[in-house]
Design an enzyme around this catalytic site. Sequence first.
Site, short mmCIF file in Angstrom:
data_model
loop_
_atom_site.label_atom_id
_atom_site.label_comp_id
_atom_site.label_asym_id
_atom_site.label_seq_id
_atom_site.Cartn_x
_atom_site.Cartn_y
_atom_site.Cartn_z
N GLU A 111 0.78 -1.23 0.00
CA GLU A 111 0.00 0.00 0.00
C GLU A 111 0.82 1.29 0.00
OE1 GLU A 111 -3.49 0.32 -0.03
OE2 GLU A 111 -3.31 -1.78 -0.63
N SER A 487 -49.04 -28.20 41.26
CA SER A 487 -48.63 -28.65 42.59
C SER A 487 -47.20 -28.28 42.95
CB SER A 487 -48.81 -30.17 42.70
OG SER A 487 -50.18 -30.49 42.75
#
Length: 838
Positions: A111, A487
């Site tokens: 780059e 229950s």
Amino acid sequence: MASDTASHFRLRLRRDSNAVIAWLREMWARRWFRWLGSLAVAGLVAFLLAWAIFARDLPSVDQLRDYEPPLPTLVRDGEGKPVHAYARERRVQLEYSEYPQLLVRAYLAAEDRTFFEHGGIDYPGVVSAILTNLKSDGRPVGASTITQQVAKNLLLSNEVSYTRKIREAILAKRIEAALSKEQILELYLNEIPLGRRAFGVQAAARAYFDKDVDQLALHEMAFLAILPKAPETYGRARNADKALARRNFVLGQMQRNGWITAAQRDAAQTMPLGLTDAGNRAVAQVGGYYMEEVRRQLIDAFGETAEDGPHSVYAGGLWVRTGYDGAMQTATTAALRRGLIRYDAGKGWSGPIATIEADDQWASRLASSFIGIDYDGWRVAAVLSKSAGEARIGFADGSTGRLPAGAAGIGYRKTGGSAFSALRPGYLIAVKATAPGVYALKNIPEVSGGMVVESPHSGRIYAMQGGFDVRLSPFNRATQAERQPGSTIKPFVYATALDNGMTPATMIVDGPFCVYQGANLGNKCFRNFGGGGGSGEHTMRWGLEQSRNLMTVRTASQIGMEPIVETIKTMGIGQHEPYLSTALGAGTTTVEKLVNAYAMLANHGRELRPRVIDYVQDRRGKVILPKNWKPCEGCNASDWNGRPMPRFAPSGKQLMDPMTAYQTVHMLEGVVQRGTAVRLRDLGVPLFGKTGTTSGPKDVWFVGGTPDVIAGVYIGFDQPRNMGGYAQGGSLAAPIFKDFFLAALTDAPPVPFTAPKGVRMVRIDRQSGRRVYGSWPGSDPKASVIWEAFKPESEPRRTIREEEIKPSKPAARPDAPVQQGPNRRSDSDFLDDRGGII
């Protein structure tokens, strides 16, 4: 002579400005000077105009000094291992020193070779780019340095124009003046977009090679360096030849610059690309209902995106520690799914999961639905077309397959015909491969449910499953579904009774019990499950073990419903109405709340707060949740300082008398040994728990566990309806817990439940509740003599009087209907007339 000379000497004063003006007049008469002056003025005007157009409103470079990129949130499990990330972009931020220098040079070679020499702009490169653009009328090319790319990525847009390039160059000069070269490279390497939703080199290393940057080979470094040019081109398998050519060019540049040897270059150029599609295996990326619950809580606390604040889920870079246990979650998911499939088996196909348009965009429609499944090789497919003998189906990746009619021959429960005859184009269905390109229809159970696994020591939730699959239904039935507990609420009724003078050996009548509801409604008579009218007088323990409704409601009537609903509220189960039917589970609660209440029973009644999140750290490691979090001083000391080991003080308030909590747990052990959950007895470890079956039956439950792990599960239809008369908690929910235990806890050493200080263990006759002398409890669960837990001064006394040897009874209560106040709603509003609740 001297005087004569002096008299003829004259001095004349001339101003310098006049000389300059005269000189300018003289020069202005010359044509070339006028041209130069005009050019200078034009240049100044151009500069001021350029400033006004390009530089006046540029963003400040100062924000780069303290730049904080948006980072994903990383979730860790109970052991600290990364297991999930909330990310819309892959990002990992490293310091410059953490990047290998060879990797940095690969990017410089690709780059910006002269990065450490220029001041932000590569002037020879700019001239070359201008000449290239003059020769071409296509997309303009540039000569962006790394500094200019930082300016574009962090401070500007991706607009392709000369205006942006000029602004970029101005910013590049400012960045070079404000930051060091290393700081600029750090920003670049952390933020450059590199494809596969990866921003920054570390994220790209994981996305393409599933490695960290310090594990990359030379050829892998060179490949990552070519991505800034065209990540979507070089990162695709079909463009491998282009990627190899560009990678090898970068390797050549590195050798030409003296950064690698020719031998290194040649060896690297012979290597294949070696890209992986596995993603980041360093993070397990588990999903499901657990991680969705973590995400929901984080969003509630911090927001979702950067606009919501600095600690948002998708940008704040949070580190989240959870109680997640992978083995337990796997066991929980598998156990619940097997239970749902077991109940649903033989009932036929339940219909399509969803529908889409079966046009030429079906693949994108299916993919965007985000509907999926990860069970046993099942896949979600769209029906594209159907002929007499088979259907053509398609998947989210665009592939297609065949579904023969014989592979979809199960009955369709809504019509009675075959499932194949009911298929229509656009239906989304579950299938499983039987041969290459050939699939069979599978059925997603219509019934659903939820399950939670929690620690009774800390409240940490180890596992959570809120349905068959979160991608089929995001509704979390473990935390969001309010269901009747049946229950499973009874232990808290009896715990309240224990706090009001009763004992596990107290005799209670199992017989008819009615409530007078007024002249219009008459009597409301309660029943045992199955319609039984009662079996006489028994101990409280027996009534809980056998889940006798009549004994429970009689106890509730004797002590009053107000203290019972207060206990239910205090234990975090819910705000329930003080009606007798509430004692049988007619209120509503969630699996998470009920499991936590049972965990507090096992924790000797001390408060626990169920949590999936232990703590949250910001990107710098500071704990930001919970707000009052404090570290354990000395817990991480490298060596012993001679002082006592750090001890954690008990946390949470005492919500229930610890002796009452233990008595309740001790009775619930009997539910497993000889009661409604007896099918769990062969697990061979100390267990307590309670089954539950709501009226209808519409829901079935089991909640219980060991001294170290509590789990709870319910199954039922999302729109409650009758599950069938055979459905009970002991036959449907308890086996789910058993499957979970065998998969996750079978290797855990058996640990007994411990009694708190003050509890007295007394030998009693299990049937009569009388104190026993001369006999000892045996190993047979149904032995007549057992150890029973009593509070001080509440156990049966030793006596020689025959009338006192007999078990104590509560005050006689007539079986006539109990009067119900005029301001109370009818219990019929809470209890279905078709049967009791067990």
